[in-house]
Every structure is written in structure tokens, then in C-alpha cells.
Design an enzyme around this catalytic site. Structure first.
Site, PDB file in Angstrom:
ATOM      1  N   GLY A 106     -34.221 -21.497 -17.038  1.00  0.00           N
ATOM      2  CA  GLY A 106     -33.132 -20.328 -17.233  1.00  0.00           C
ATOM      3  C   GLY A 106     -33.657 -19.082 -16.695  1.00  0.00           C
ATOM      4  O   GLY A 106     -32.895 -18.005 -16.946  1.00  0.00           O
ATOM      5  N   GLY A 108     -33.661 -18.057 -13.739  1.00  0.00           N
ATOM      6  CA  GLY A 108     -32.618 -17.575 -12.779  1.00  0.00           C
ATOM      7  C   GLY A 108     -31.161 -17.539 -13.374  1.00  0.00           C
ATOM      8  O   GLY A 108     -30.278 -17.401 -12.565  1.00  0.00           O
ATOM      9  N   GLU A 114     -26.930 -25.616 -15.243  1.00  0.00           N
ATOM     10  CA  GLU A 114     -28.179 -26.836 -14.872  1.00  0.00           C
ATOM     11  C   GLU A 114     -28.198 -27.919 -15.958  1.00  0.00           C
ATOM     12  O   GLU A 114     -28.295 -29.045 -15.825  1.00  0.00           O
ATOM     13  CB  GLU A 114     -29.382 -25.804 -14.982  1.00  0.00           C
ATOM     14  CG  GLU A 114     -29.633 -25.062 -13.822  1.00  0.00           C
ATOM     15  CD  GLU A 114     -30.950 -24.399 -13.853  1.00  0.00           C
ATOM     16  OE1 GLU A 114     -31.381 -23.652 -12.914  1.00  0.00           O
ATOM     17  OE2 GLU A 114     -31.481 -24.074 -14.934  1.00  0.00           O
ATOM     18  N   LYS A 132     -46.666 -24.404 -14.195  1.00  0.00           N
ATOM     19  CA  LYS A 132     -45.625 -24.428 -15.121  1.00  0.00           C
ATOM     20  C   LYS A 132     -45.933 -25.446 -16.184  1.00  0.00           C
ATOM     21  O   LYS A 132     -45.313 -25.616 -17.298  1.00  0.00           O
ATOM     22  CB  LYS A 132     -44.296 -24.932 -14.428  1.00  0.00           C
ATOM     23  CG  LYS A 132     -43.629 -23.919 -13.273  1.00  0.00           C
ATOM     24  CD  LYS A 132     -43.620 -22.584 -13.799  1.00  0.00           C
ATOM     25  CE  LYS A 132     -42.897 -21.659 -12.606  1.00  0.00           C
ATOM     26  NZ  LYS A 132     -43.722 -21.481 -11.560  1.00  0.00           N
TER      27      LYS A 132
END
Length: 233
Positions: A106, A108, A114, A132
Site C-alpha cells: 500500500g 503506492g 491489490e 523488503k
């Protein structure tokens, strides 16, 4: 597409993992398949590389207007999710992933679409660079999509859960809503429980925890190559 010689080291890792994801996806699909496409920098590399093989798929569904536009620029068909019977595989990035392949997404602001696409897909392939990967989710602020009139109420409820909510100024989602980023939740455990609690707050559309529907496969781009991790739960 940007030349490899001009890519930053992190972008080079993202492109490598995107190429591995294209190779993986091509082994899963046929010319009747619909591929779900996510949002973000790593997903963009995937889109650009997929364009070379667009004749091998029936089309795509996109989790954001930005991704839909990028797909269309490559001449790749984009369909409304309501118009397709099945999504064979959904490919998207993440802001964090833990060893259970639970994710935070999230960054973006496309988390709701999504999450919907991931729910429909038969398989969810997450692609990310090695930065990540975390032991416990929550260092990255957790995005929450909120109905605008409920912003203050939701923020007060998030404080009760131990978070520090910050309104993401100037951001409106593709659904016309706002984003609250919740800081200081680390470590998030159990992630599924927190996902449910936040989603039950009146005015929340959804939050960026992908724990109830985690990834099935995670590909991490590292300096030693692409590492593929499969869900064990």
C-alpha cells in the site's frame, strides 16, 4: 525501458526478480489466461518485460489506473475484473514480507484493488528486492484506506490499537478515499489478528496487511541472485 547500465543497484535487483517472475508466469499460463498485475516500481519492471510475450496471454487485470495505463501503452489488453472468469496468477510487489509470506502493501496507495485481485487469483506471486524481507512486519508504516468522512474516527481507533496514525496528505486513492499510515506497530504479530481488527473499524475500506491472504510464492532479488520462497502454511 531503462538501460541496465543506468539502473541503480536496487533497481537492478528489481529488474532481475521481475524477469524471474515473467519466466515463472509463462510456465503457468496459456493463451486463454488472464494475469493480475500489481502496482509499484517492481511491478512496472514486470509489465515492461511481459510486453515481449503479450501474444501468449489473453489479457490482464490491473490493480491501479497507473498500471492499467502502462499495460495499455505496451498494447497489452486490460480487462475489468468483473468481466473475467478467472485470474490465473497475480504478480505484485510488497513493502515488507515476513517468513510466512505475510505482507505489508500500500505504499503506492493501491492496496484495496491489490487485495481484491489477490483474493480472486488462483496464485499470488510476490516480487521484491531483498530489502523488503523482514523477520516481523511493521517497520514500514501500515497503510489504511479510509472513507474520507471517517478519517478522524478511524485515527482515534488506531491509536487505541497502539498505532501512531498519520494522514497521507494530498493522496486520493483510485477509489476516491484517503490513506492513513500507521507508525510504531512493530512487531506486528499475529498479523492476521491485527488485519481483522483494523478492517472491523467502521469507515475502514481495508488495510495493507496481506496476512489472511498471503503470497503463495515470494521471489526476492538479492546480490546473490533471485531467491524463491514458497508458503509453508
Amino acid at each position: 525501458m531503462t538501460s541496465d547500465r543506468t539502473l541503480s543497484p536496487q533497481d537492478a535487483l528489481k529488474k532481475a526478480v521481475a524477469q524471474a517472475a515473467v519466466d515463472y508466469t509463462l510456465n503457468k499460463i496459456d493463451d486463454k489466461s488472464i494475469i493480475g498485475i500489481g502496482t509499484g516500481s517492481t511491478a512496472n519492471f514486470f509489465i515492461d518485460l511481459l510486453a515481449e510475450h503479450k501474444a501468449k496471454i489473453a489479457g490482464t487485470v490491473a490493480s491501479s489506473e497507473a498500471s492499467a495505463n502502462r499495460l495499455k501503452q505496451h498494447g497489452i489488453p486490460v480487462y475489468d475484473l468483473n468481466a473475467v472468469d478467472e485470474v490465473t496468477i497475480y504478480v505484485d510487489g510488497a513493502d515488507e514480507s515476513n517468513p510466512h509470506l505475510e505482507l505489508i502493501k500500500g505504499g503506492g496507495a493501491a492496496l484495496t484493488r491489490e487485495k481484491i485481485t489477490a483474493a480472486v487469483a488462483k496464485e499470488f506471486l510476490c516480487i521484491a528486492d531483498g530489502s523488503k524481507w523482514v523477520d516481523h512486519l511493521g517497520t514500514f508504516p501500515l497503510p489504511v484506506e479510509v472513507i474520507p468522512m471517517a478519517r478522524s474516527h478511524v485515527a482515534r481507533e488506531l491509536v487505541k490499537l497502539g498505532g501512531d496514525p498519520v494522514y497521507r496528505q494530498g493522496v486520493i486513492t483510485d477509489n476516491g478515499n484517503v490513506i492513513i499510515d500507521v507508525h510504531h506497530l512493530h512487531p506486528i504479530s499475529p498479523a492476521r489478528e491485527l488485519e481483522e481488527k483494523i478492517n472491523n473499524i467502521t469507515g475502514v475500506v481495508t488495510n495493507g496487511l496481506f496476512a489472511l491472504r498471503p503470497a503463495d510464492v515470494l521471489m526476492l532479488g538479492t546480490e546473490d541472485g533471485v531467491e524463491t520462497i514458497y508458503a509453508t502454511d
